[in-house]
Design an enzyme around this catalytic site. Structure first.
Site, PDB file in Angstrom:
ATOM      1  N   ASP A 117      30.479  39.291  41.153  1.00  0.00           N
ATOM      2  CA  ASP A 117      31.560  39.337  40.160  1.00  0.00           C
ATOM      3  C   ASP A 117      32.412  38.063  40.127  1.00  0.00           C
ATOM      4  OD1 ASP A 117      33.351  41.273  38.461  1.00  0.00           O
ATOM      5  OD2 ASP A 117      34.762  40.434  39.912  1.00  0.00           O
TER       6      ASP A 117
ATOM      7  N   GLU B 220      17.691  36.254  54.167  1.00  0.00           N
ATOM      8  CA  GLU B 220      17.372  36.834  55.479  1.00  0.00           C
ATOM      9  C   GLU B 220      16.437  38.029  55.330  1.00  0.00           C
ATOM     10  OE1 GLU B 220      21.149  37.928  57.181  1.00  0.00           O
ATOM     11  OE2 GLU B 220      21.878  35.852  57.142  1.00  0.00           O
TER      12      GLU B 220
HETATM   13  C1  GLC Z   1      34.601  40.709  36.109  1.00  0.00           C
HETATM   14  C2  GLC Z   1      34.270  42.115  35.679  1.00  0.00           C
HETATM   15  C3  GLC Z   1      35.466  42.712  35.005  1.00  0.00           C
HETATM   16  C4  GLC Z   1      36.584  42.763  36.011  1.00  0.00           C
HETATM   17  C5  GLC Z   1      36.868  41.385  36.565  1.00  0.00           C
HETATM   18  C6  GLC Z   1      37.724  41.456  37.781  1.00  0.00           C
HETATM   19  O1  GLC Z   1      34.809  39.859  35.039  1.00  0.00           O
HETATM   20  O2  GLC Z   1      33.135  42.110  34.864  1.00  0.00           O
HETATM   21  O3  GLC Z   1      35.187  43.990  34.509  1.00  0.00           O
HETATM   22  O4  GLC Z   1      37.742  43.268  35.397  1.00  0.00           O
HETATM   23  O5  GLC Z   1      35.686  40.721  36.965  1.00  0.00           O
HETATM   24  O6  GLC Z   1      37.010  41.975  38.857  1.00  0.00           O
END
Ligand code: GLC
Ligand code: MG
Length: 519
Positions: free
Chosen positions: A199, A253
């Site tokens: 993310d 790994e």
């Molecule tokens: C990313 C996710 C989003 C979230 C953000 C913070 O962009 O896709 O949904 O709000 O990160 O984690």
């Protein structure tokens, strides 16, 4: 042997809205397990499931309070194992969402850090003394509006949060933090997870001198407050090279090596850096060009060529039309054009990711003010920034609850123009059936997975390109306009966006029509 993810198709599940098994109105892991047939019938190879870790749900799971657990709302660890095994038994890989840039303010790490400037984990977060006037240390703005800094009254220092104040940013310059996060990755790999979607990567290593970001000269209000500044000192910082390569070493790994897909919003030049030196970074840094583009053949033809040209030697491409953060393709391009978009996604070179519901032609829903859930919409109402419209539950069948829930759905249910899944599954030529045809063709034709890509032409609103492999040549012609277009094509029809198969190459494409030909 070719890595599975090079020929595979990924399907993104937003678990709150996929299938609710226990009637609380919120999707869960048992629900996903109950609906695996949908994915097998569709023909996908892997699911990426948005976060289901323990979370106060301020950002619906992207505020993680335990990286190695499961929120009771979604089920138990045993439910996870059942889902994993059921998916694997059907040949489906499981990718989890991994959120390394920030955690929940309720995470024990942050709670410990709050205990004072000398707390051992204090430096796992990003702290600064106030500016001279006592306010936030600099001008950085949270992605969800407001200052990116919140004052900790007890210590008089501010902590950084690129997202909500309940999502304190983790300090990736601290080596102990890195070790702890890599251990969490290993926990899931040890438990049979095939990879991660990582993310918000570009935000992970802000410049620690905390210089002000410069204003964005191209800003307009509908971009939201955060975009009023450039990300000069917050995004795509050099430290990310190291971090991404370290993460990859953790994935390496394992045998087979685990897949890392990076969520990175940036220019193509920025994006390519995330493949890492000699491809030792993410196997797939997400390519969001089709999410951000104007929908016309000339622009799209140009961006495909640009992306293909900029890919490092040996790097594998990927394409995405939508996700849980961005407007639905059927709304951006229009419901008829959504079929053309699906044909594009399934025939470009590189790994496609389908966002749940796009295979049904779901549109961005209208959410009445009293039903709003997304904190972004709550912070900046009425500007179209909120993400609830693209997160509404999957309508599985007709009737109350649409087969999604027996309870009250957490967001209103919105049914696409062609109806719920069960209805579309009975209608030849529905957008669901078109997706099944396209995925089956992709599986049957190595030209579509392993083949070369070449743009033939992009003019007059029609995009034409070839995919070729070992003497087999397929030609794809997409009318990206709402008007019929004369075309000069030869060969036999494999499939049209109407779902029709067979016949000779047409002399004209209907409005919003696409065709795949064997030349
Ligand atoms: C990313 C996710 C989003 C979230 C953000 C913070 O962009 O896709 O949904 O709000 O990160 O984690
Ligand atoms: Mg539930």
């Amino acid at each position: 042997m070719t890595d599975w993810w090079k020929t595979g198709v990924v399907y993104q599940i937003y678990p709150r809205s996929f299938m609710d098994s226990d009637g609380d109105g919120i999707g869960d892991l048992k629900g996903i397990a109950d609906r695996l047939d949908h994915l097998v019938d569709l023909g996908v190879d892997a699911v990426w499931i948005s976060p289901f870790y323990p979370s106060p749900m301020k950002d619906f799971g992207y505020d993680v309070s335990d990286y190695c657990g499961i929120d009771p709302m979604f089920g138990t660890f045993a439910d996870f194992e059942t889902l994993r095994d059921a998916a694997h038994a059907r040949g489906l890989k499981i990718l989890m969402d991994f959120v390394p840039g920030h955690c929940s303010d309720q995470h024990p790490w942050f709670q410990e850090a709050l205990s004072g400037p000398d707390a051992p984990k204090r430096d796992w977060f990003v702290w600064s003394d106030p500016a001279a006037d006592g306010g936030p240390p600099n001008n950085w703005i949270s992605e969800f509006a407001g200052p990116a800094w919140t004052l900790d009254q007890a210590s008089g220092q501010y902590y950084l949060h690129i997202f909500l104040r309940e999502q304190p940013s983790l300090n990736w310059y601290n080596p102990d933090l890195r070790v702890a996060v890599y251990d969490a990755m290993r926990f899931w790999f040890d438990n049979g997870v095939d990879g991660f979607r990582v993310d918000a990567v570009e935000n992970m290593g802000p410049d620690m001198s905390f210089r002000d970001n410069p204003p964005n000269p191209d800003w307009v209000e509908k971009m939201g407050p955060a975009r009023s500044l450039l990300g000069t000192y917050t995004k795509h910082q050099p430290v990310l090279r190291d971090i991404v390569e370290e993460m990859r070493r953790v994935a390496a790994e394992y045998t087979p090596e685990r897949l890392l897909v990076g969520e990175v919003y940036g220019s193509f030049d920025e994006l390519m850096g995330y493949y890492g030196k000699d491809l030792t970074g993410f196997q797939l840094p997400f390519n969001f060009a089709l999410i951000e583009t104007d929908w016309d053949a000339e622009t799209i033809g140009g961006l495909i060529d640009d992306y293909e040209a900029k890919l490092p030697e040996g790097a594998w491409p990927n394409w995405v039309l939508g996700n849980h953060d961005r407007a639905r393709i059927a709304t951006r391009a229009g419901p008829a054009q959504a079929r053309v978009a699906a044909m594009l996604l399934m025939t470009l070179r590189g790994t496609p990711t389908i966002y749940q519901g796009d295979e049904l032609g779901m549109e961005s829903a209208t959410i009445p003010p009293e039903a709003v859930q997304d904190p972004w919409e709550i912070n900046v109402p009425g500007q179209g920034l909120g993400r609830d419209p693209v997160r509404t539950p999957i309508p599985w069948r007709t009737g109350t609850g649409a087969g999604f829930t027996t309870g009250h759905p957490w967001l209103p249910i919105s049914v696409p123009p062609e109806g719920p899944a069960a209805v579309q599954a009975e209608v030849p030529g529905s957008i669901l059936m078109l997706h099944r045809q396209l995925l089956a063709l992709r599986r049957a034709e190595p030209a579509l997975t392993l083949g070369d890509y070449a743009t033939v032409s992009a003019r007059d609103g029609v995009l034409i390109y070839d995919r070729s492999h070992e003497g087999r040549q397929l030609r794809v012609a997409l009318n990206m306009t709402g008007k019929p277009r004369k075309v000069d094509l030869t060969g036999t029809v494999l499939v049209r966006t109407s779902g029709a198969v067979g016949g000779a190459a047409p002399a004209e494409l209907a409005a919003d029509e696409g065709v795949i030909l064997a030349v």
